[in-house]
Design a protein around this motif. Structure first.
Motif, short mmCIF file in Angstrom:
data_model
loop_
_atom_site.label_atom_id
_atom_site.label_comp_id
_atom_site.label_asym_id
_atom_site.label_seq_id
_atom_site.Cartn_x
_atom_site.Cartn_y
_atom_site.Cartn_z
N THR A 82 -6.94 -1.77 -5.52
CA THR A 82 -7.62 -0.53 -5.82
C THR A 82 -7.35 -0.13 -7.27
O THR A 82 -6.47 -0.67 -7.94
N ASP A 119 -6.10 4.74 0.80
CA ASP A 119 -6.42 3.32 0.73
C ASP A 119 -6.25 2.68 2.11
O ASP A 119 -5.54 3.19 2.98
N SER A 155 0.86 -1.18 0.00
CA SER A 155 0.00 0.00 0.00
C SER A 155 0.89 1.22 0.00
O SER A 155 1.78 1.34 0.85
N THR A 209 -16.15 5.43 0.37
CA THR A 209 -15.07 4.50 0.06
C THR A 209 -15.57 3.36 -0.81
O THR A 209 -16.74 2.97 -0.73
N SER A 248 -12.09 4.63 4.41
CA SER A 248 -11.51 3.35 4.01
C SER A 248 -11.06 2.55 5.23
O SER A 248 -11.30 1.34 5.31
N SER A 288 -12.79 -0.95 -6.78
CA SER A 288 -11.70 -1.82 -6.32
C SER A 288 -12.05 -3.23 -6.77
O SER A 288 -13.21 -3.64 -6.69
N ASP A 330 -10.76 1.87 -0.81
CA ASP A 330 -10.15 3.07 -1.40
C ASP A 330 -11.05 4.26 -1.09
O ASP A 330 -12.12 4.41 -1.68
N TYR A 362 -2.12 3.46 -4.29
CA TYR A 362 -2.42 2.11 -4.77
C TYR A 362 -2.21 1.09 -3.66
O TYR A 362 -1.33 1.24 -2.81
N THR A 363 -3.04 0.07 -3.68
CA THR A 363 -3.01 -0.98 -2.67
C THR A 363 -3.37 -2.30 -3.32
O THR A 363 -4.25 -2.35 -4.20
#
Length: 249
Positions: free
Chosen positions: A190, A19, A9, A96, A48, A116, A36, A234-235
């Motif tokens: 995500t 995220d 993440s 989210t 989130s 996501s 996200d 980003y995750t």
């Protein structure tokens, strides 16, 4: 079977990583969640985190089969976010996305709201992926654009469903159970991740990685080479199933 898990993440080019992700393993399987927070709304980071924490807590306290409780799990997360909106004026519009995977006794189900995604891999090939709750995905369903056009579409960030929206709560829940096989893999991520990593690249890296951590690292390196400036957070959570017999041998 056992479920080898790794995650990444990163705030990307943003000041704050909105995220959130977490997972919980049990002897018969596990639960994995990625969310996200919407960057255009106040409180995205809180939304989130609250969604992930609430979902995992509800699943861990459930006395029933959690595979049958996905709607209630997400409904509890929805209620938590609505309560947070009402309690904190600065977070009145927090929203989210969420993607949730639950496996018990080698049976899997999943549910989501927003864009996501979850990918299911069998023999290192994508055999299933969730459909985004977004305007571009709607246009794909109407045969106005191709699936591969979603990534670059001008309305890609326009969501039709998410947690925290008081107008509609309609999660997409996989209506069957998926029988997990040894060697199957899952990817929860995500849009800041899948936007830059194509499905064929996910497959290629998976087939040439000795571990889940290595798989994620290769994809993250590709993402980093393709992003510039203030790209999104980003995750991703990666999971690979391992037969207990293989572990013993």
């Amino acid at each position: 079977m056992k479920y080898d898990t790794s995650w990444i993440s990163n705030p990307g080019g943003q000041m704050v990583n909105e995220d959130a992700c977490a997972y919980h393993l049990v002897p018969t399987g596990g639960s994995w969640v990625v969310a996200d927070g919407l960057g255009g709304h106040r409180g995205g980071q809180k939304a989130s985190s609250l969604a992930v924490e609430t979902a995992l807590a509800f699943l861990s306290m459930s006395s029933d089969n959690p595979l049958n409780n996905l709607h209630d799990t997400l409904e509890n997360a929805q209620k938590a976010i609505i309560a947070g909106q009402q309690a904190e004026p600065d977070c009145y519009a927090m929203r989210t996305t969420i993607i949730l995977l639950v496996i018990r006794n080698d049976q899997a189900r999943w549910a989501h709201l927003g864009d996501s995604r979850l990918y299911v891999f069998h023999k290192n090939r994508v055999i299933f992926q969730t459909k985004d709750h977004s305007v571009p995905q709607m246009l794909v369903g109407a045969d106005e654009i191709r699936p591969e056009d979603i990534r670059g579409h001008k309305d890609r960030n326009r969501l039709l469903r998410c947690l925290g929206s008081p107008e509609v709560f309609r999660p997409a829940i996989y209506d069957k159970t998926y029988a997990v096989q040894p060697g199957d893999s899952f990817l929860l991520c995500t849009d800041g991740f899948w936007e830059y990593v194509l499905e064929k690249e996910m497959e290629e890296f998976l087939g040439h990685s000795a571990s889940v951590g290595q798989w994620l690292k290769k994809m993250e390196e590709l993402l980093s080479n393709r992003t510039h400036g203030n790209h999104d957070s980003y995750t991703a959570i990666g999971i690979r199933t391992i037969s207990v017999d293989d572990m013993i041998s």
